[in-house]
Design a protein around this motif. Structure first.
Motif, mmCIF file in Angstrom:
data_model
loop_
_atom_site.group_PDB
_atom_site.id
_atom_site.type_symbol
_atom_site.label_atom_id
_atom_site.label_comp_id
_atom_site.label_asym_id
_atom_site.label_seq_id
_atom_site.Cartn_x
_atom_site.Cartn_y
_atom_site.Cartn_z
ATOM 1 N N ILE A 1 58.526 38.853 44.519
ATOM 2 C CA ILE A 1 59.164 37.901 45.439
ATOM 3 C C ILE A 1 59.214 38.485 46.857
ATOM 4 O O ILE A 1 59.025 37.783 47.851
ATOM 5 C CB ILE A 1 60.592 37.555 44.963
ATOM 6 N N GLY A 2 59.457 39.795 46.934
ATOM 7 C CA GLY A 2 59.581 40.432 48.248
ATOM 8 C C GLY A 2 58.273 40.690 48.944
ATOM 9 O O GLY A 2 58.258 40.997 50.147
ATOM 10 N N ALA A 3 57.158 40.552 48.236
ATOM 11 C CA ALA A 3 55.867 40.919 48.821
ATOM 12 C C ALA A 3 55.513 40.061 50.023
ATOM 13 O O ALA A 3 54.998 40.569 51.032
ATOM 14 C CB ALA A 3 54.772 40.827 47.760
ATOM 15 N N GLU A 4 55.784 38.757 49.938
ATOM 16 C CA GLU A 4 55.413 37.872 51.045
ATOM 17 C C GLU A 4 56.151 38.281 52.323
ATOM 18 O O GLU A 4 55.576 38.243 53.420
ATOM 19 C CB GLU A 4 55.705 36.417 50.686
ATOM 20 N N VAL A 5 57.414 38.665 52.194
ATOM 21 C CA VAL A 5 58.189 39.082 53.363
ATOM 22 C C VAL A 5 57.668 40.415 53.897
ATOM 23 O O VAL A 5 57.493 40.595 55.100
ATOM 24 C CB VAL A 5 59.684 39.201 52.997
ATOM 25 N N GLU A 6 57.387 41.352 52.980
ATOM 26 C CA GLU A 6 56.951 42.687 53.399
ATOM 27 C C GLU A 6 55.546 42.687 53.989
ATOM 28 O O GLU A 6 55.220 43.532 54.830
ATOM 29 C CB GLU A 6 57.035 43.643 52.206
ATOM 30 N N ARG B 1 46.865 40.784 56.326
ATOM 31 C CA ARG B 1 47.738 40.550 55.173
ATOM 32 C C ARG B 1 47.113 39.601 54.144
ATOM 33 O O ARG B 1 47.447 39.656 52.967
ATOM 34 C CB ARG B 1 49.083 40.000 55.635
ATOM 35 N N GLU B 2 46.196 38.732 54.569
ATOM 36 C CA GLU B 2 45.566 37.789 53.636
ATOM 37 C C GLU B 2 44.539 38.474 52.729
ATOM 38 O O GLU B 2 44.098 37.891 51.734
ATOM 39 C CB GLU B 2 44.866 36.652 54.393
ATOM 40 N N LEU C 1 51.836 27.271 48.332
ATOM 41 C CA LEU C 1 50.657 27.611 49.144
ATOM 42 C C LEU C 1 51.022 28.717 50.134
ATOM 43 O O LEU C 1 50.553 28.733 51.267
ATOM 44 C CB LEU C 1 50.135 26.366 49.876
ATOM 45 N N GLY C 2 51.852 29.653 49.680
ATOM 46 C CA GLY C 2 52.287 30.758 50.520
ATOM 47 C C GLY C 2 51.284 31.885 50.561
ATOM 48 O O GLY C 2 50.122 31.751 50.138
ATOM 49 N N ILE D 1 47.361 32.399 49.173
ATOM 50 C CA ILE D 1 46.304 32.620 50.163
ATOM 51 C C ILE D 1 45.555 33.912 49.861
ATOM 52 O O ILE D 1 44.328 33.985 49.988
ATOM 53 C CB ILE D 1 46.902 32.628 51.587
ATOM 54 N N ASN D 2 46.268 34.958 49.433
ATOM 55 C CA ASN D 2 45.612 36.198 49.019
ATOM 56 C C ASN D 2 44.662 35.944 47.838
ATOM 57 O O ASN D 2 43.554 36.479 47.799
ATOM 58 C CB ASN D 2 46.649 37.251 48.633
ATOM 59 N N ALA D 3 45.109 35.143 46.889
ATOM 60 C CA ALA D 3 44.271 34.839 45.725
ATOM 61 C C ALA D 3 43.014 34.087 46.145
ATOM 62 O O ALA D 3 41.903 34.405 45.694
ATOM 63 C CB ALA D 3 45.060 34.019 44.712
#
Length: 254
Positions: free
Chosen positions: A92-97, A104-105, A130-131, A135-137
């Motif tokens: 959960i924290g990965a998107e913020v970090e 980051r993508e 779609l966060g 987007i990384n995937a």
């Protein structure tokens, strides 16, 4: 090099994780070296192949942050050809970090490079959004598989997902393409299921898989036992459908 398939739909409850777990198991049963990447903080794909997320110290979260190499995070499963890159609620924290980091993508893409030639297929179970994780995937993948339930609101959000895919193609990953739309939760006794199926096939034609995933009690029960459907009840209609889907995908590649 592995075929990397993101299983994505920002709508929840459409069968993403069910598809990720059971398609991965079916490909493994067909003797294809398969890696299942759980990119959802709910970690249902992790528990769905018998790994307890609460007992894992390091997960895909650490791979995204670059603190641990993917090869050190992989877990075996009950199927010899199926390997798991697990998740946990820490994700959960990965998107913020990651939000302030450079490129980051591309974090997942970069992390998977080291294991790409160890597998025939890498399946990524995306979260229902779609966060940045999704987007990384999509940036890491060659193909997108879109599960779509045979229900009234099936088309809702699909255009938004396709627009996101086009944006990723244009800005981050030109090689990305839609592998197919997978109709899930099909009930042959329900006229609405047939109407939705016909409408989607009419709109998207060859982009829709021939295989449809039925509503099936055994398919729903399997995750509570930490097993893919083919290990829980290989004779069930759900297990058979995912084996058919695996054959269809392998046939596409050939």
């Amino acid at each position: 090099m592995a075929q990397i398939i993101a299983i994505a739909n920002q709508k929840g409850g459409v069968g993403k994780t069910t598809t990720a777990v059971n398609l991965a198991a079916s490909l493994a049963a067909a003797e294809r070296r398969t890696l299942l990447v759980d990119l959802d903080p709910q970690a249902n794909a992790t528990s769905g192949v018998g790994v307890d997320p609460n007992q894992i110290e390091q997960t895909v979260y650490h791979a995204l942050l670059g603190t641990t190499e993917v090869g050190d995070l992989l877990k075996g499963t009950a199927l010899g050809q199926l390997t798991l890159l697990p998740s946990s609620p820490d994700l959960i924290g990965a998107e913020v970090e990651l939000i302030s980091t450079i490129a980051r993508e591309n974090k997942l893409k970069a992390a998977l490079v080291e294991v790409g030639d160890q597998f025939d297929y890498i399946l990524i179970d995306c979260p229902p959004s779609l966060g940045l994780l999704t987007i990384n995937a999509l940036t890491a993948a060659n193909k997108v598989l879109i599960p779509l339930q045979c229900e009234y609101y099936a088309m809702e959000g699909l255009s938004q997902l396709i627009n996101t895919i086009r944006l990723i193609q244009r800005e981050l990953n030109p090689s990305l393409s839609i592998m197919g739309i997978l109709l899930t939760m099909f009930d042959a006794r329900n006229n609405l299921s047939h109407l939705v199926s016909d409408e989607i096939r009419q709109h998207f034609e060859a982009q829709v898989f021939e295989t449809m995933i039925p509503r099936n009690v055994r398919l729903s029960e399997a995750p509570s036992h930490g097993l893919p459907a083919l290990l829980y009840d290989i004779s069930s209609r759900g297990a058979t459908a995912y084996l058919d889907l695996a054959r269809e995908i392998i046939g596409q590649e050939q």
